[in-house]
Design an enzyme around this catalytic site. Structure first.
Site, PDB file in Angstrom:
ATOM      1  N   LYS A 175       0.889  -1.178   0.000  1.00 25.18           N
ATOM      2  CA  LYS A 175       0.000   0.000   0.000  1.00 25.18           C
ATOM      3  C   LYS A 175       0.920   1.219   0.000  1.00 25.18           C
ATOM      4  O   LYS A 175       1.468   1.599   1.024  1.00 25.18           O
ATOM      5  CB  LYS A 175      -0.880  -0.005   1.254  1.00 25.18           C
ATOM      6  CG  LYS A 175      -2.242   0.661   1.098  1.00 25.18           C
ATOM      7  CD  LYS A 175      -2.253   2.064   0.563  1.00 25.18           C
ATOM      8  CE  LYS A 175      -2.030   3.110   1.648  1.00 25.18           C
ATOM      9  NZ  LYS A 175      -1.962   4.492   1.078  1.00 25.18           N
ATOM     10  N   THR A 231       0.174   7.118  13.045  1.00 19.22           N
ATOM     11  CA  THR A 231      -0.324   6.029  12.191  1.00 19.22           C
ATOM     12  C   THR A 231       0.146   4.683  12.740  1.00 19.22           C
ATOM     13  O   THR A 231      -0.611   3.705  12.746  1.00 19.22           O
ATOM     14  CB  THR A 231       0.144   6.219  10.731  1.00 19.22           C
ATOM     15  OG1 THR A 231      -0.242   7.520  10.299  1.00 19.22           O
ATOM     16  CG2 THR A 231      -0.462   5.189   9.812  1.00 19.22           C
ATOM     17  N   GLY A 232       1.381   4.642  13.219  1.00 17.90           N
ATOM     18  CA  GLY A 232       1.900   3.393  13.799  1.00 17.90           C
ATOM     19  C   GLY A 232       1.070   2.955  14.997  1.00 17.90           C
ATOM     20  O   GLY A 232       0.772   1.761  15.166  1.00 17.90           O
ATOM     21  N   GLU A 249       8.480   1.343  11.641  1.00 19.03           N
ATOM     22  CA  GLU A 249       9.591   2.315  11.534  1.00 19.03           C
ATOM     23  C   GLU A 249       8.941   3.685  11.571  1.00 19.03           C
ATOM     24  O   GLU A 249       8.428   4.161  10.559  1.00 19.03           O
ATOM     25  CB  GLU A 249      10.313   2.142  10.190  1.00 19.03           C
ATOM     26  CG  GLU A 249      10.999   0.821  10.008  1.00 19.03           C
ATOM     27  CD  GLU A 249      12.375   0.796  10.655  1.00 19.03           C
ATOM     28  OE1 GLU A 249      12.814   1.818  11.208  1.00 19.03           O
ATOM     29  OE2 GLU A 249      12.994  -0.265  10.607  1.00 19.03           O
ATOM     30  N   CYS A 283      13.125  11.052   7.883  1.00 17.40           N
ATOM     31  CA  CYS A 283      12.839  10.670   9.273  1.00 17.40           C
ATOM     32  C   CYS A 283      14.047  10.936  10.171  1.00 17.40           C
ATOM     33  O   CYS A 283      13.886  11.233  11.347  1.00 17.40           O
ATOM     34  CB  CYS A 283      12.440   9.205   9.347  1.00 17.40           C
ATOM     35  SG  CYS A 283      13.648   8.119   8.574  1.00 17.40           S
ATOM     36  N   GLU A 380       7.735  16.597  15.415  1.00 19.73           N
ATOM     37  CA  GLU A 380       8.485  16.392  14.180  1.00 19.73           C
ATOM     38  C   GLU A 380       8.073  17.494  13.193  1.00 19.73           C
ATOM     39  O   GLU A 380       6.893  17.647  12.887  1.00 19.73           O
ATOM     40  CB  GLU A 380       8.129  15.010  13.615  1.00 19.73           C
ATOM     41  CG  GLU A 380       9.072  14.554  12.549  1.00 19.73           C
ATOM     42  CD  GLU A 380       8.767  13.125  12.078  1.00 19.73           C
ATOM     43  OE1 GLU A 380       7.627  12.664  12.236  1.00 19.73           O
ATOM     44  OE2 GLU A 380       9.680  12.487  11.535  1.00 19.73           O
TER      45      GLU A 380
HETATM   46  P1  NAP Z   1       1.905   8.574   7.528  1.00 24.95           P
HETATM   47  O1  NAP Z   1       0.923   9.632   7.261  1.00 24.95           O
HETATM   48  O2  NAP Z   1       1.920   7.936   8.859  1.00 24.95           O
HETATM   49  O3  NAP Z   1       1.672   7.473   6.379  1.00 24.95           O
HETATM   50  C1  NAP Z   1       2.501   6.359   6.226  1.00 24.95           C
HETATM   51  C2  NAP Z   1       1.762   5.296   5.422  1.00 24.95           C
HETATM   52  O4  NAP Z   1       0.676   4.811   6.221  1.00 24.95           O
HETATM   53  C3  NAP Z   1       1.141   5.831   4.129  1.00 24.95           C
HETATM   54  O5  NAP Z   1       1.186   4.842   3.133  1.00 24.95           O
HETATM   55  C4  NAP Z   1      -0.294   6.088   4.554  1.00 24.95           C
HETATM   56  O6  NAP Z   1      -1.158   6.117   3.458  1.00 24.95           O
HETATM   57  C5  NAP Z   1      -0.549   4.915   5.471  1.00 24.95           C
HETATM   58  N1  NAP Z   1      -1.640   5.066   6.426  1.00 24.95           N
HETATM   59  C6  NAP Z   1      -2.180   6.206   6.917  1.00 24.95           C
HETATM   60  N2  NAP Z   1      -3.162   5.915   7.795  1.00 24.95           N
HETATM   61  C7  NAP Z   1      -3.248   4.565   7.865  1.00 24.95           C
HETATM   62  C8  NAP Z   1      -4.064   3.662   8.614  1.00 24.95           C
HETATM   63  N3  NAP Z   1      -5.007   4.081   9.457  1.00 24.95           N
HETATM   64  N4  NAP Z   1      -3.870   2.343   8.447  1.00 24.95           N
HETATM   65  C9  NAP Z   1      -2.910   1.879   7.600  1.00 24.95           C
HETATM   66  N5  NAP Z   1      -2.117   2.687   6.858  1.00 24.95           N
HETATM   67  C10 NAP Z   1      -2.274   4.022   7.001  1.00 24.95           C
HETATM   68  O7  NAP Z   1       3.377   9.081   7.258  1.00 24.95           O
HETATM   69  P2  NAP Z   1       3.913   9.906   6.019  1.00 24.95           P
HETATM   70  O8  NAP Z   1       3.459  11.316   6.124  1.00 24.95           O
HETATM   71  O9  NAP Z   1       3.629   9.165   4.761  1.00 24.95           O
HETATM   72  O10 NAP Z   1       5.498   9.814   6.263  1.00 24.95           O
HETATM   73  C11 NAP Z   1       6.158  10.669   7.133  1.00 24.95           C
HETATM   74  C12 NAP Z   1       6.398  10.002   8.463  1.00 24.95           C
HETATM   75  O11 NAP Z   1       7.131   8.796   8.252  1.00 24.95           O
HETATM   76  C13 NAP Z   1       7.258  10.829   9.381  1.00 24.95           C
HETATM   77  O12 NAP Z   1       6.760  10.743  10.672  1.00 24.95           O
HETATM   78  C14 NAP Z   1       8.619  10.165   9.275  1.00 24.95           C
HETATM   79  O13 NAP Z   1       9.458  10.366  10.387  1.00 24.95           O
HETATM   80  C15 NAP Z   1       8.235   8.739   9.134  1.00 24.95           C
HETATM   81  N6  NAP Z   1       9.339   7.981   8.549  1.00 24.95           N
HETATM   82  C16 NAP Z   1      10.006   7.090   9.341  1.00 24.95           C
HETATM   83  C17 NAP Z   1      11.089   6.391   8.824  1.00 24.95           C
HETATM   84  C18 NAP Z   1      11.836   5.374   9.658  1.00 24.95           C
HETATM   85  O14 NAP Z   1      12.574   4.575   9.085  1.00 24.95           O
HETATM   86  N7  NAP Z   1      11.686   5.366  10.968  1.00 24.95           N
HETATM   87  C19 NAP Z   1      11.471   6.595   7.496  1.00 24.95           C
HETATM   88  C20 NAP Z   1      10.760   7.515   6.727  1.00 24.95           C
HETATM   89  C21 NAP Z   1       9.675   8.191   7.258  1.00 24.95           C
HETATM   90  P3  NAP Z   1      -1.580   7.544   2.811  1.00 24.95           P
HETATM   91  O15 NAP Z   1      -0.320   8.300   2.536  1.00 24.95           O
HETATM   92  O16 NAP Z   1      -2.256   7.152   1.558  1.00 24.95           O
HETATM   93  O17 NAP Z   1      -2.436   8.216   3.825  1.00 24.95           O
END
Ligand code: NAP
Length: 487
Positions: A175, A231-232, A249, A283, A380
């Site tokens: 996804k 989201t996690g 992650e 991140c 963040e």
């Molecule tokens: P996000 O909004 O949490 O989304 C991440 C993924 O989860 C997307 O594919 C999103 O889909 C999906 N998602 C959203 N709500 C969901 C739900 N209820 N159930 C299942 N899946 C769901 O994060 P983002 O804005 O894409 O990415 C930025 C974040 O990622 C930052 O917090 C960053 O620190 C973190 N990050 C962490 C790492 C690491 O390795 N620790 C690496 C890179 C990024 P949609 O986009 O279609 O809503």
């Protein structure tokens, strides 16, 4: 030119039953570049059914054959690399050299796990009755993996899940983020179409719909997700009743500490890269900067000069250093953090605004007189902001680094071995970078501590995530045991 791109399930194109589509924009121009179906429960059901049907065949495919298929995906990707990087740049926004690096790294992890997957897994352990018993520790695939990927490194963070999951013998339903689904589909349908149908599938759609349906599906045994802490937490709560294996992650708020012995000019160069790579949408971006109080003015001057020399522009244009943010809502968040800090006494030394041009650009921003209590040091920011705070002793700086609830990475600039050891021993972070920030090593595990989640990608740990452990105790004879009933 705008294109419609269907989903990819069992090696076939699939549109959503609702015929609803989501648009994807170029963040440098705000123009629509394509659409993907808004999939939901029905499409997840179809993709998981395909992945379940392919599960046993894939699991019992020889590891060497799985490795060859992964290498073939690399060869196909190399033939289309320019097109792939161009689409990635248009859809995601960051400067083209950064996109090239992302694509190359994604392919490196495919190669790495293709080879690692060939190695035997498990072990034979000593038995209580060595002549007649065998004790085996098996490492087996889980079955169907749900891979949920963010938009900031859509190919890389997908590869870190997909390659080890496949090498371990799992089938995968991906996804992607709504913001980067076009690039994901382009890569998977063109470069993984030689895998047996159902082994690799992509369902597009909103996170709360398609993503959550994937997490909730009872046949998905592992959820591997990179994204925000919020989201996690939501995913963990949906998956908990089914006791799924979670690989999370999550977000970071990494600190960058300049030690008293550090060279100011090179520390400023390193920080500009660590804070502004991908317009700060990393991140592990350095988001909390700690410098000795006595070095504050010299350091602020050096980083300001560096930042003012960078070129903001569309990622696709040669010479661009910092691209746009991926969406307007992310820019709004950076502006809110900067405004709140200024309202509480911080000072903007350079940047701080939105340039008057199309696209979701935000000027790289340096702030001084920053305190840990400000939102910009707590939440963040995920954007091109560099908030600088001061400290009096290294131990105080380490305590302030550790006071934050997230624990992804931490950076130090120093050549003092005593300071370096003190820092890496005590700091609560999954990766510690000394002098060379943000450089990954595909053999070294990457992940976080505390609220960032305990998942590890890369290295043998990244393969282990997709394998479950089974102990087999085998008595080769059917003889009775004297400790059986009656006593
Ligand atoms: P996000 O909004 O949490 O989304 C991440 C993924 O989860 C997307 O594919 C999103 O889909 C999906 N998602 C959203 N709500 C969901 C739900 N209820 N159930 C299942 N899946 C769901 O994060 P983002 O804005 O894409 O990415 C930025 C974040 O990622 C930052 O917090 C960053 O620190 C973190 N990050 C962490 C790492 C690491 O390795 N620790 C690496 C890179 C990024 P949609 O986009 O279609 O809503």
């Amino acid at each position: 030119m705008s294109t419609d791109r269907p989903m990819w399930i069992a090696n076939e194109h699939v549109t959503a039953t609702t015929d609803e589509w989501l648009t994807s924009e170029d963040p440098a121009t705000e123009r629509v570049i394509g659409r993907v179906p808004a999939g939901g429960r029905d499409e997840v059901e179809r993709a998981v059914a395909a992945a379940t049907a392919a599960r046993d065949t894939w699991r019992f495919t020889a590891a060497n054959d799985r490795a060859e298929l992964l290498h073939e995906a690399v060869s196909k990707s190399l033939q289309r690399l320019d097109e792939l990087v161009e689409l990635l740049t248009r859809e995601q926004g960051k400067a083209r050299p950064e996109q090239e690096e992302e694509a190359e790294w994604a392919l490196t992890s495919l190669r790495y796990y293709a080879e690692l997957g060939r190695n035997g897994s498990g072990r034979v352990i000593p038995s209580a009755e060595p002549e007649t018993q065998l004790n085996l520790v098996l490492k087996q695939p889980y079955g169907v993996v749900g891979a949920i990927v963010p938009w900031n490194f859509p190919l890389l963070l997908l590869a870190w899940k997909l390659a080890p999951a496949l090498a371990a013998g799992n089938t995968v339903v991906i996804k992607p983020s709504e913001l980067t689904s076009l690039t994901t589909l382009e890569w998977i349908e063109r470069c993984f179409d030689h895998f047996p149908p159902g082994v690799v599938n992509v369902v597009t759609g909103r996170g709360a719909e398609a993503g959550e349906a994937l997490v909730a599906h009872p046949d998905v045994r592992v959820v591997a997700m990179t994204g925000s802490v919020e989201t996690g937490q939501r995913i963990a709560s949906v998956a908990a009743p089914m006791m799924k294996h979670l690989h999370l992650e999550l977000g970071g708020k990494d600190a960058f500490v300049v030690a008293p012995d550090a060279d100011v000019a090179t520390a400023a160069d390193a920080l500009a890269y660590a804070a502004l790579f991908n317009a700060g949408q990393v991140c592990t971006a350095s988001e909390r900067i700690y410098v000795p109080a006595a070095m504050r003015d010299g350091f602020a001057e050096a980083i300001t000069a560096k930042v003012e020399g960078l070129r903001l522009g569309p990622g696709i244009e040669a010479g661009t250093d910092v691209g746009p943010m991926a969406a307007d809502r992310f820019r709004t968040k950076v502006a809110r953090h900067v405004e709140e800090a200024v309202a509480r006494g911080a000072r903007v030394v350079t940047g701080g605004g939105r340039p008057d041009r199309p696209g979701y650009f935000f000027e790289p921003t340096v702030l001084v007189d920053v305190e840990d209590e400000m939102v910009i040091m707590q939440e963040e920011t995920f954007g091109p902001a560099i908030p600088i705070a001061t400290y009096d002793s290294l131990d105080e700086a380490i305590d302030r680094v550790n006071a934050h609830p997230m624990g992804l990475g931490a950076c130090l600039r120093s050549s003092d071995p005593v300071a370096v050891k003190r820092f890496y021993e005590r700091v609560e972070a999954g990766t510690v970078w000394i002098n060379d920030p943000l450089t990954d090593n595909y053999a070294g595990p990457f992940g976080g501590m505390k609220l960032t989640g305990g998942g590890r990608e890369l290295g043998p740990e990244g393969l282990e995530t997709f394998l479950q452990t089974k102990h087999v105790h085998w008595d080769l004879s059917e003889a009775s045991k004297d400790w059986w009933y009656p006593y």
